[in-house]
Design an enzyme around this catalytic site. Structure first.
Site, short mmCIF file in Angstrom:
data_model
loop_
_atom_site.label_atom_id
_atom_site.label_comp_id
_atom_site.label_asym_id
_atom_site.label_seq_id
_atom_site.Cartn_x
_atom_site.Cartn_y
_atom_site.Cartn_z
N TYR A 51 -0.10 -14.48 0.87
CA TYR A 51 0.07 -13.02 0.84
C TYR A 51 0.76 -12.70 -0.48
O TYR A 51 0.73 -13.48 -1.43
CB TYR A 51 0.87 -12.60 2.08
CG TYR A 51 0.93 -11.13 2.37
CD1 TYR A 51 -0.22 -10.34 2.35
CD2 TYR A 51 2.15 -10.52 2.68
CE1 TYR A 51 -0.16 -8.99 2.61
CE2 TYR A 51 2.21 -9.17 2.95
CZ TYR A 51 1.05 -8.41 2.92
OH TYR A 51 1.12 -7.06 3.19
N ARG A 86 -7.27 0.28 -5.14
CA ARG A 86 -5.85 0.27 -5.51
C ARG A 86 -5.20 -0.98 -4.90
O ARG A 86 -4.45 -0.91 -3.95
CB ARG A 86 -5.17 1.55 -4.98
CG ARG A 86 -3.79 1.80 -5.56
CD ARG A 86 -3.00 2.75 -4.67
NE ARG A 86 -2.81 2.22 -3.33
CZ ARG A 86 -1.86 1.35 -2.99
NH1 ARG A 86 -1.03 0.88 -3.89
NH2 ARG A 86 -1.75 0.94 -1.73
N ASP A 133 -1.95 0.63 6.56
CA ASP A 133 -0.74 -0.16 6.36
C ASP A 133 0.08 0.35 5.19
O ASP A 133 1.31 0.32 5.21
CB ASP A 133 -1.10 -1.64 6.16
CG ASP A 133 0.12 -2.54 6.22
OD1 ASP A 133 0.98 -2.31 7.07
OD2 ASP A 133 0.21 -3.46 5.39
N ASP A 134 -0.59 0.83 4.14
CA ASP A 134 0.13 1.32 2.96
C ASP A 134 0.94 2.57 3.29
O ASP A 134 2.03 2.76 2.77
CB ASP A 134 -0.87 1.62 1.83
CG ASP A 134 -1.71 0.41 1.48
OD1 ASP A 134 -1.12 -0.62 1.12
OD2 ASP A 134 -2.94 0.48 1.59
N ASN A 186 8.94 -6.40 3.91
CA ASN A 186 7.55 -6.85 3.87
C ASN A 186 6.80 -6.27 5.06
O ASN A 186 7.23 -6.39 6.21
CB ASN A 186 7.53 -8.38 3.92
CG ASN A 186 6.19 -8.95 3.55
OD1 ASN A 186 5.15 -8.40 3.92
ND2 ASN A 186 6.19 -10.06 2.84
N GLU A 233 -6.93 -0.52 4.04
CA GLU A 233 -6.03 -1.28 3.16
C GLU A 233 -6.37 -1.03 1.69
O GLU A 233 -7.51 -1.20 1.26
CB GLU A 233 -6.18 -2.78 3.47
CG GLU A 233 -5.12 -3.64 2.89
CD GLU A 233 -3.73 -3.33 3.43
OE1 GLU A 233 -2.78 -3.35 2.63
OE2 GLU A 233 -3.60 -3.06 4.63
N ASP A 234 -5.35 -0.61 0.93
CA ASP A 234 -5.46 -0.47 -0.52
C ASP A 234 -6.58 0.46 -0.98
O ASP A 234 -7.30 0.18 -1.94
CB ASP A 234 -5.60 -1.85 -1.19
CG ASP A 234 -4.28 -2.62 -1.15
OD1 ASP A 234 -3.24 -2.00 -0.85
OD2 ASP A 234 -4.27 -3.82 -1.42
N LYS A 270 -4.44 -10.47 4.96
CA LYS A 270 -3.83 -9.69 6.03
C LYS A 270 -4.22 -10.25 7.40
O LYS A 270 -3.38 -10.36 8.30
CB LYS A 270 -4.28 -8.23 5.94
CG LYS A 270 -3.71 -7.47 4.77
CD LYS A 270 -2.38 -6.82 5.11
CE LYS A 270 -1.87 -6.00 3.94
NZ LYS A 270 -0.62 -5.31 4.22
N ASN A 302 4.82 -4.04 -5.13
CA ASN A 302 4.26 -5.39 -5.21
C ASN A 302 3.23 -5.46 -6.32
O ASN A 302 2.65 -4.45 -6.69
CB ASN A 302 3.59 -5.75 -3.88
CG ASN A 302 4.60 -5.95 -2.77
OD1 ASN A 302 5.61 -6.59 -2.97
ND2 ASN A 302 4.31 -5.40 -1.60
#
Length: 591
Positions: free
Chosen positions: A139, A192, A305-306, A491, A282-283, A210, A447
Site C-alpha cells: 500500500y 488522481r 475512501d478519499d 491511514n 477510489e482516486d 486496497k 500521500n
C-alpha cells in the site's frame, strides 16, 4: 456530509431508498464459508477438480511444498515437487527472509505480487502476520511508485479493465470475471492517483492494493473482491508517449460521454451482482468524485475512501487526541491546507460530529473549520468563483493569501494538511502553531511520503517536542532530547476494511454518515492509556484484525438501527459474529 450531498441530489436522502434503485439481478449470499469449514476437508474445484500440474499453477489452491504425502498421491503431484514436505509457517519464515534481502521497496512489492499470483493463502498469511512491515510495501507509499511504473512491471492482468472500447458491453465484460459472488468492488479511473496525478490505466495498482487490505485487515474473502479500472483515456502526455503504456492512447473523455459510460457501469454492476455489492470509488478527480457519490448514494451501496474513509480515520484521531489536548471537539478550531475531496470530506464529518455532540445546527458548527486552497483562505467574498463543494466553508473574513498568515489570523488548535503538496508546513508555519498552542495537533496527511506536508522529525523538532503528530504515510520514531516520539499514521487502512466488512456482514444496502461516525468511534475506542503515554492517537497496526472486527460490529449495529441491514435475524454479539466471518489464510486439507 449527507446534508451537503442531499443538496446536490435535489433533496433525496440515503434513507429514502430511491425508486431509481430497482435494477434486478444479483447472486446468492455465501458469506462465512471459509471460517465455517476451516477444519473440514475440501475439494479443490476450479472448472473441474484441480490436480497435477494445473493444481500447482492455481493460486487459490496451490500450497507448494506444504502438500502432504497423501495429497501428493491423491492429486497426481508425485515428481512435480521436491520430496520435502514443509509447513506453512516455515514457508512464511523463508519468504520473509527473502523479502528482507531486497533493498528497493518496489522490488519487495513485485515479489509480493508474484507471490499472490502463485499462492494466495501464503500471500495473505505473510501480510496478516507481518502487517506493520508489509503494509508500506503493498500500500502507500510503495504502491504509488508501482502505479507510476505499472506498464514496465506489468506481468499478468489483475482485475478487470473496462475501457471506452467496451461501451454498450460492460455487463458482458463483468460476466467474463470468473467469480460470481462478488461483495466488494474497488474502482478507479486513474485520474488522481494519491498525490501523483493522472496515471490513467496504470492506476490499477490502487484497487489491487486496497482489496488486498480488505482481505488481510478486514477479513473479506479474496474471491469476493473485484478490482476494476475504468479507462477513459489519460491527459498525461508522458504516458501517451510511453511505448510501454498499457491503456487507451487518447485524451480523457469528459462531460456527457464520461457520465453515460459510468452510468452504464453502475447499472451493470447492480444487475450482475445485486443490491448488496459495495462499490468503493477510489482516486477519482475532485469534480467527478463528489458528483458520483451524490448521484449514486441513494441507489447503490457506494463509498468514497478519499472523501469518507479519510474523514472517518482523521475524526477518530481527533476524538482520541482529546485525551491529550483536553476539552471537546467543539472547543477546538481547525485549519486545513487543501480543499479537495479529502479536506472537505474531513471538515464535513468533524462538523457533523460536533453538531451531534452539541445539538447545534450544522451551519453553525462549520464555522469552527477553515480551509485554505491554492488561492488562499476560503472566505465569503470568494463564493462566486468557488466550486460547489467548497462553498459551505466560505466564512466571513478578510482575504488571506497564504497559510502562514491564515494560521496567525485564525489561531487554530489543529492544523490538517490534505494538499497533496510536500513541504508546505514550513518551519515558520509549524513554529506559529507552537507559539499559539501548548500542544499543537499537526496532521500531515498527503500521500505518498514525498508529498507529506512535513515530516515527523520536522514537526517534533520545530515544536521542541510539544506537537502531537500524525501523517498519511508512515514515519519512523523520532529521538529528540533523550525522548522517543511515536508518530501516528492516519491511514485509511484503519477504517475502510472494517467499514466494508461491517456492511457485508449486515447485508447493508446503503452507506449513511452515521456509519462513518460509528467507525470513527470504534477506532478511537481502541486507543489505550499505554498508547496515550507514548503520544499516540492511533492504535498499532499489529492489532488491526481485532480493530477491524470492532469497527465492523459498530457499523453493522448502525445499519440495523437505521433499517438498512438485510441479514436477519441480527446476531446477538456482533463482535463475535464479525470475528467468526473473517477469512483466515491457513492452508486447507484436500480430499
Amino acid at each position: 456530509m449527507e446534508s451537503f450531498l442531499k443538496e446536490q441530489r435535489g433533496g433525496e436522502c440515503v434513507l429514502d431508498l430511491s425508486p431509481r434503485s430497482t435494477v434486478g439481478g444479483g447472486v446468492e449470499d455465501v458469506y462465512g464459508e471459509d471460517r465455517a469449514s476451516e477444519d473440514q476437508l475440501v475439494t479443490p474445484w476450479t472448472i473441474s477438480v484441480a490436480s497435477g500440474y494445473n493444481l500447482l499453477r492455481d493460486p487459490h489452491h496451490n500450497k507448494g511444498l506444504a502438500f502432504t504425502e497423501k495429497e501428493r498421491d491423491a492429486h497426481y503431484l508425485r515428481g512435480l515437487l521436491p520430496p520435502a514436505v514443509i509447513s506453512q509457517e516455515l514457508q512464511e519464515k523463508k519468504l520473509m527472509h527473502s523479502l528482507r534481502q531486497y533493498q528497493v521497496p518496489l522490488h519487495k512489492y513485485m515479489a509480493m505480487m508474484e507471490l499472490e499470483e502463485r499462492n494466495e493463502r501464503l500471500f495473505y498469511k505473510l501480510l496478516i502476520d507481518n502487517v506493520e512491515e508489509l503494509l508500506p510495501v503493498v500500500y502507500t507509499p510503495t504502491v504509488g511508485e508501482a502505479c507510476q511504473k505499472y506498464g514496465s512491471i506489468f506481468r499478468r492482468p489483475q482485475g478487470l479493465y473496462i475501457s471506452l472500447k467496451e461501451k454498450g458491453r460492460i455487463l458482458e465484460v463483468l460476466r467474463n470475471w470468473p467469480e460470481r459472488a462478488i461483495q466488494v468492488i474497488v474502482v478507479t479511473d486513474g485520474e488522481r492517483i494519491l498525490g501523483l496525478g493522472d496515471l490513467g490505466c496504470q492506476g490499477m495498482g490502487i484497487p489491487v492494493g486496497k482489496l488486498a487490505l480488505y482481505t488481510a485487515l478486514g477479513g473479506v474473502r479474496p474471491s469476493a473482491c473485484l478490482p476494476i479500472t475504468i479507462d477513459v483515456g489519460t491527459n498525461n502526455e508522458q504516458l501517451l508517449n510511453d511505448e510501454f503504456y498499457i491503456g487507451l492512447r487518447q485524451k480523457r473523455a469528459t462531460g456527457k460521454e464520461y457520465y453515460d459510460f459510468l452510468h452504464e457501469f453502475m447499472t451493470a454492476v447492480k444487475q450482475n451482482y445485486g443490491e448488496k455489492v459495495l462499490i468503493q470509488f477510489e482516486d477519482f478527480a475532485n469534480h467527478n468524485a463528489f458528483e458520483l457519490l451524490a448521484k449514486y448514494g441513494t441507489t447503490h451501496l457506494v463509498f468514497n475512501d478519499d472523501i469518507q474513509g479519510t474523514a472517518s480515520v482523521v475524526l477518530a484521531g481527533l476524538v482520541a487526541s482529546l485525551k491529550l489536548l483536553g476539552g471537546s471537539l467543539a472547543d477546538h478550531k481547525f485549519l486545513f491546507l487543501g480543499a479537495g475531496e479529502a479536506g472537505t470530506g474531513i471538515a464535513e464529518l468533524i462538523a457533523l460530529e460536533i453538531s451531534k455532540q452539541t445539538k447545534a445546527p450544522l451551519e453553525e458548527t462549520r464555522k469552527k473549520i477553515w480551509l485554505v486552497d491554492s488561492k488562499g483562505l476560503i472566505v465569503s467574498s470568494r463564493k462566486g468563483s468557488l466550486q460547489h463543494f467548497k462553498k459551505p466553508w466560505a466564512h466571513e473574513h478578510e482575504p488571506v493569501n497564504n497559510l502562514l498568515d491564515a494560521v496567525k489570523a485564525i489561531k487554530p488548535t489543529v492544523l490538517i494538511g490534505t494538499s497533496g503538496v510536500g513541504k508546505t508546513f514550513t518551519k515558520e508555519v509549524v513554529e506559529a502553531m507552537a507559539s499559539l498552542n501548548e500542544r499543537p495537533l499537526i496532521l500531515a496527511l498527503s500521500n505518498p511520503t514525498s508529498q507529506s506536508e512535513c515530516t515527523a522529525e520536522e514537526a517534533y523538532t520545530w515544536t521542541e517536542g510539544r506537537a502531537i503528530f500524525a501523517s498519511g504515510s508512515p514515519f519512523d520514531p523520532v529521538e529528540l532530547n533523550g525522548k522517543c516520539f511515536m508518530p501516528g499514521q492516519a491511514n485509511n487502512a484503519y477504517i475502510f476494511p472494517g467499514l466494508g466488512f461491517g456492511l457485508v456482514i449486515s447485508g447493508a444496502i446503503r452507506v449513511h454518515d452515521d456509519m462513518l461516525l460509528a467507525a470513527s468511534e470504534a477506532l478511537a475506542g481502541q486507543v489505550t492509556q499505554e498508547h496515550y503515554d507514548k503520544g499516540m492517537i492511533y492504535p498499532p497496526f499489529s492489532n488491526i484484525r481485532k480493530i477491524s472486527a470492532h469497527i465492523a460490529a459498530n457499523v453493522a449495529a448502525k445499519a440495523y438501527e437505521l433499517g438498512l441491514a438485510t441479514r436477519l435475524p441480527r446476531p446477538a454479539d456482533l463482535v463475535k459474529y464479525a470475528e467468526s466471518c473473517m477469512y483466515t489464510p491457513n492452508y486447507r486439507s484436500y480430499r
